[in-house]
Design a protein around this motif. Structure first.
Motif, mmCIF file in Angstrom:
data_model
loop_
_atom_site.group_PDB
_atom_site.id
_atom_site.type_symbol
_atom_site.label_atom_id
_atom_site.label_comp_id
_atom_site.label_asym_id
_atom_site.label_seq_id
_atom_site.Cartn_x
_atom_site.Cartn_y
_atom_site.Cartn_z
ATOM 1 N N ALA A 93 -8.368 0.310 3.190
ATOM 2 C CA ALA A 93 -7.667 1.292 2.354
ATOM 3 C C ALA A 93 -6.373 0.710 1.799
ATOM 4 C CB ALA A 93 -7.376 2.555 3.167
ATOM 5 N N GLN A 94 -5.640 -0.039 2.622
ATOM 6 C CA GLN A 94 -4.398 -0.643 2.136
ATOM 7 C C GLN A 94 -4.678 -1.663 1.041
ATOM 8 O OE1 GLN A 94 -1.221 -1.821 4.661
ATOM 9 N NE2 GLN A 94 -1.376 -0.003 5.960
ATOM 10 N N ALA B 266 -11.476 -5.842 -1.673
ATOM 11 C CA ALA B 266 -10.736 -5.116 -2.710
ATOM 12 C C ALA B 266 -10.558 -5.977 -3.954
ATOM 13 C CB ALA B 266 -9.382 -4.668 -2.170
ATOM 14 N N HIS C 136 -7.169 -1.800 -1.069
ATOM 15 C CA HIS C 136 -7.543 -1.131 -2.320
ATOM 16 C C HIS C 136 -6.314 -0.518 -2.999
ATOM 17 C CE1 HIS C 136 -11.867 -1.691 -2.599
ATOM 18 N NE2 HIS C 136 -11.886 -1.606 -1.279
ATOM 19 N N GLN C 137 -5.378 0.026 -2.231
ATOM 20 C CA GLN C 137 -4.152 0.575 -2.820
ATOM 21 C C GLN C 137 -3.308 -0.535 -3.436
ATOM 22 O OE1 GLN C 137 -3.326 3.885 -3.156
ATOM 23 N NE2 GLN C 137 -1.699 3.114 -4.486
ATOM 24 N N ASP D 187 1.948 4.732 -2.286
ATOM 25 C CA ASP D 187 1.552 5.560 -3.418
ATOM 26 C C ASP D 187 2.756 5.815 -4.330
ATOM 27 O OD1 ASP D 187 3.075 7.615 -2.242
ATOM 28 O OD2 ASP D 187 1.317 8.749 -1.557
ATOM 29 N N ASP E 10 -5.401 0.953 8.376
ATOM 30 C CA ASP E 10 -6.707 0.711 7.742
ATOM 31 C C ASP E 10 -6.561 -0.384 6.682
ATOM 32 O OD1 ASP E 10 -9.062 0.741 6.269
ATOM 33 O OD2 ASP E 10 -9.146 2.921 6.101
ATOM 34 N N ALA F 58 0.831 -1.206 0.000
ATOM 35 C CA ALA F 58 0.000 0.000 0.000
ATOM 36 C C ALA F 58 0.865 1.255 0.000
ATOM 37 C CB ALA F 58 -0.938 -0.016 1.194
ATOM 38 N N VAL G 166 -0.249 4.302 2.203
ATOM 39 C CA VAL G 166 -1.654 4.695 2.093
ATOM 40 C C VAL G 166 -2.437 3.888 3.119
ATOM 41 C CG1 VAL G 166 -3.687 4.651 0.589
ATOM 42 C CG2 VAL G 166 -1.437 5.249 -0.351
ATOM 43 N N GLY G 167 -3.266 4.548 3.912
ATOM 44 C CA GLY G 167 -4.161 3.857 4.830
ATOM 45 C C GLY G 167 -3.484 3.220 6.024
#
Length: 133
Positions: A52-53, A94, A55-56, A39, A49, A37, A45-46
């Motif tokens: 969020a991780q 995800a 999805h990244q 960017d 979380d 995760a 990212v996240g």
């Protein structure tokens, strides 16, 4: 054109609910390094979380696949590394948002003690087969 065959339940093996037992294909083999995760600037990212991780991670996998001329439809195998196996539902959420054709790759999930940065909760590597260029 790529030809993939998904075999969900070989004789004597319990059914795979969230993965395919066997996937084989013809074409060019593509190996993706494990994605975390991070960017574009290398920032996490996240943090803390898992949704969020996850999805990244899948967004990073998508970008890698695209660079190789592939899509998630071409993925035949994924290996999921998690710091806590209880994170698998977030990863499945995800995955299901990105792999929408209903044909899941062969998959392994492994709980690990740590990843290369302590804020990271998961890493996923993938293999794909795409049509020869």
């Amino acid at each position: 054109m790529t030809s993939l065959t998904h075999i969900a339940t070989p004789d004597g093996v319990a059914p795979g609910v969230n993965y395919s037992h066997v996937v084989w294909g013809t074409g060019r083999f593509v190996a993706l390094s494990g994605q975390c995760a991070l960017d574009e600037k290398g920032a996490v990212v996240g943090e803390g979380d898992p949704v969020a991780q996850a999805h990244q991670v899948f967004e990073n996998l998508r970008r890698c696949l695209e660079a190789a001329g592939a899509t998630f439809d071409d993925v035949i195998k994924m290996t999921v590394f998690v710091t806590d196996i209880a994170l698998l539902p977030a990863i499945r959420e995800a995955r299901d948002a990105h792999l929408t054709n209903g044909r899941l790759p062969a998959t392994s999930a492994v709980q690990v003690a740590a990843l290369f940065r302590p804020e990271l909760l998961m890493e996923i590597e993938a293999f794909a087969v795409v049509a020869d260029r």
